[in-house]
Write a protein that holds these residues in place. Structure first.
Motif, PDB file in Angstrom:
ATOM      1  N   THR A   1      62.021  77.350  27.256  1.00 17.65           N
ATOM      2  CA  THR A   1      62.019  78.205  28.440  1.00 17.65           C
ATOM      3  C   THR A   1      60.681  78.145  29.166  1.00 17.65           C
ATOM      4  OG1 THR A   1      63.652  79.657  27.434  1.00 17.65           O
ATOM      5  CG2 THR A   1      62.391  80.564  29.258  1.00 17.65           C
ATOM      6  N   PHE A   2      59.567  78.164  28.416  1.00 19.07           N
ATOM      7  CA  PHE A   2      58.244  78.069  29.041  1.00 19.07           C
ATOM      8  C   PHE A   2      58.074  76.721  29.722  1.00 19.07           C
ATOM      9  CE2 PHE A   2      57.297  81.191  25.604  1.00 19.07           C
ATOM     10  CZ  PHE A   2      57.062  82.275  26.438  1.00 19.07           C
ATOM     11  N   ALA A   3      58.560  75.665  29.085  1.00 19.56           N
ATOM     12  CA  ALA A   3      58.480  74.328  29.682  1.00 19.56           C
ATOM     13  C   ALA A   3      59.295  74.286  30.969  1.00 19.56           C
ATOM     14  CB  ALA A   3      58.962  73.270  28.697  1.00 19.56           C
ATOM     15  N   PHE A   4      60.473  74.906  30.978  1.00 16.57           N
ATOM     16  CA  PHE A   4      61.291  74.891  32.179  1.00 16.57           C
ATOM     17  C   PHE A   4      60.696  75.724  33.295  1.00 16.57           C
ATOM     18  CE2 PHE A   4      64.600  72.798  29.836  1.00 16.57           C
ATOM     19  CZ  PHE A   4      64.980  71.879  30.796  1.00 16.57           C
ATOM     20  N   ALA A   5      59.975  76.775  32.972  1.00 20.58           N
ATOM     21  CA  ALA A   5      59.299  77.543  34.015  1.00 20.58           C
ATOM     22  C   ALA A   5      58.286  76.649  34.730  1.00 20.58           C
ATOM     23  CB  ALA A   5      58.627  78.779  33.426  1.00 20.58           C
ATOM     24  N   ALA A   6      57.556  75.841  33.986  1.00 20.11           N
ATOM     25  CA  ALA A   6      56.595  74.904  34.597  1.00 20.11           C
ATOM     26  C   ALA A   6      57.323  73.803  35.360  1.00 20.11           C
ATOM     27  CB  ALA A   6      55.694  74.300  33.521  1.00 20.11           C
ATOM     28  N   GLY A   7      58.417  73.307  34.812  1.00 14.94           N
ATOM     29  CA  GLY A   7      59.213  72.305  35.512  1.00 14.94           C
ATOM     30  C   GLY A   7      59.772  72.846  36.813  1.00 14.94           C
ATOM     31  N   ARG A   8      60.292  74.077  36.767  1.00 16.97           N
ATOM     32  CA  ARG A   8      60.810  74.718  37.985  1.00 16.97           C
ATOM     33  C   ARG A   8      59.710  74.794  39.035  1.00 16.97           C
ATOM     34  NH1 ARG A   8      59.432  79.094  39.912  1.00 16.97           N
ATOM     35  NH2 ARG A   8      58.673  79.918  37.946  1.00 16.97           N
ATOM     36  N   ASP A   9      58.517  75.199  38.621  1.00 15.25           N
ATOM     37  CA  ASP A   9      57.395  75.307  39.546  1.00 15.25           C
ATOM     38  C   ASP A   9      57.100  73.947  40.196  1.00 15.25           C
ATOM     39  OD1 ASP A   9      55.176  76.221  40.960  1.00 15.25           O
ATOM     40  OD2 ASP A   9      53.868  76.263  39.207  1.00 15.25           O
ATOM     41  N   ALA A  10      57.044  72.892  39.404  1.00 13.81           N
ATOM     42  CA  ALA A  10      56.767  71.554  39.940  1.00 13.81           C
ATOM     43  C   ALA A  10      57.863  71.112  40.906  1.00 13.81           C
ATOM     44  CB  ALA A  10      56.625  70.542  38.802  1.00 13.81           C
ATOM     45  N   TRP A  11      59.122  71.293  40.529  1.00 11.26           N
ATOM     46  CA  TRP A  11      60.211  70.886  41.416  1.00 11.26           C
ATOM     47  C   TRP A  11      60.190  71.683  42.713  1.00 11.26           C
ATOM     48  CZ3 TRP A  11      63.073  70.771  36.326  1.00 11.26           C
ATOM     49  CH2 TRP A  11      63.261  69.451  35.882  1.00 11.26           C
ATOM     50  N   GLU A  12      59.993  73.007  42.609  1.00  6.90           N
ATOM     51  CA  GLU A  12      59.981  73.823  43.819  1.00  6.90           C
ATOM     52  C   GLU A  12      58.802  73.475  44.718  1.00  6.90           C
ATOM     53  OE1 GLU A  12      60.357  77.884  42.474  1.00  6.90           O
ATOM     54  OE2 GLU A  12      62.536  77.674  42.223  1.00  6.90           O
ATOM     55  N   ARG A  13      57.646  73.193  44.145  1.00  5.47           N
ATOM     56  CA  ARG A  13      56.492  72.760  44.946  1.00  5.47           C
ATOM     57  C   ARG A  13      56.797  71.443  45.666  1.00  5.47           C
ATOM     58  NH1 ARG A  13      51.018  74.584  42.991  1.00  5.47           N
ATOM     59  NH2 ARG A  13      51.403  76.226  41.455  1.00  5.47           N
ATOM     60  N   SER A  14      57.699  70.671  45.105  1.00  4.17           N
ATOM     61  CA  SER A  14      58.071  69.377  45.695  1.00  4.17           C
ATOM     62  C   SER A  14      59.284  69.485  46.611  1.00  4.17           C
ATOM     63  CB  SER A  14      58.361  68.363  44.576  1.00  4.17           C
ATOM     64  OG  SER A  14      57.209  68.180  43.780  1.00  4.17           O
TER      65      SER A  14
END
Length: 186
Positions: free
Chosen positions: A74-87
């Motif tokens: 879940t913590f990894a996906f929160a960071a992944g979500r952030d990267a995708w949304e920033r992109s």
């Protein structure tokens, strides 16, 4: 005949997923991924950071992430979500049960629904379906029936979306005909 039908569905889904390797879907630039990794509320382990980098930069139309419960997915996906949304990507999540979808939505900040509800929305052409700017995270993918998971992968393939299938390989499978997640993991 139904057993052969299920094997055919599984074969087509596996071929589709294989065809989406390196398809350049939902790729985030290095600086965006690094910014997302730096902004996590608590530091990620090396393994979690590697998973985030792999998911956000592989370009695969379908990625599979397996880890046991409590490993910090879940913590990894929160960071992944952030990267995708920033992109500029939209990240949505689907799970087999409503309880799991609600937990995911609160824990990782990713709008979540059930797989069944998402498939209904797709069939009806409702807003919020998949497109080439969508990353679909399917949590507890091992509990999804093969037919439902194959339908989602068909939609990912046809719309240009990206899917990340997440699961615990030791989790009990779905009561419905299953096995596609295990095959994709291999």
């Amino acid at each position: 005949m139904p057993a052969f039908e299920l094997l055919d569905i599984e074969r087509r889904a596996l071929a589709s997923a294989h065809g989406l390797l390196g398809a350049e879907r939902a790729v985030c630039p290095d600086d965006t991924v690094l910014a997302a990794l730096r902004c996590t509320p608590s530091p990620l382990s090396d393994e979690q950071a590697t998973a985030v980098i792999q998911m956000t930069q592989s370009g695969n139309g379908v990625d599979v992430l397996t880890a046991p419960a409590g490993a910090g997915k879940t913590f990894a996906f929160a960071a992944g979500r952030d990267a995708w949304e920033r992109s500029g990507y939209r990240v949505i999540r689907a799970a087999h049960t409503g309880v799991a979808a609600d937990e995911l939505s609160m824990a990782a900040g990713i709008p979540s629904t059930t797989i069944a509800r998402l498939l209904i929305a797709i069939d009806r052409g409702e807003p919020g379906g998949l497109d080439d700017r969508t990353v679909l995270v399917v949590d507890e993918a091992g509990t999804a029936g093969t037919r439902d998971l194959a339908r989602l992968l068909d939609e990912v393939h046809s719309t240009g979306a990206k899917a990340v299938l997440v699961g615990d390989p030791k989790q009990l499978p779905e009561i419905a005909a299953g096995g596609l997640f295990a095959a994709l993991t291999q």
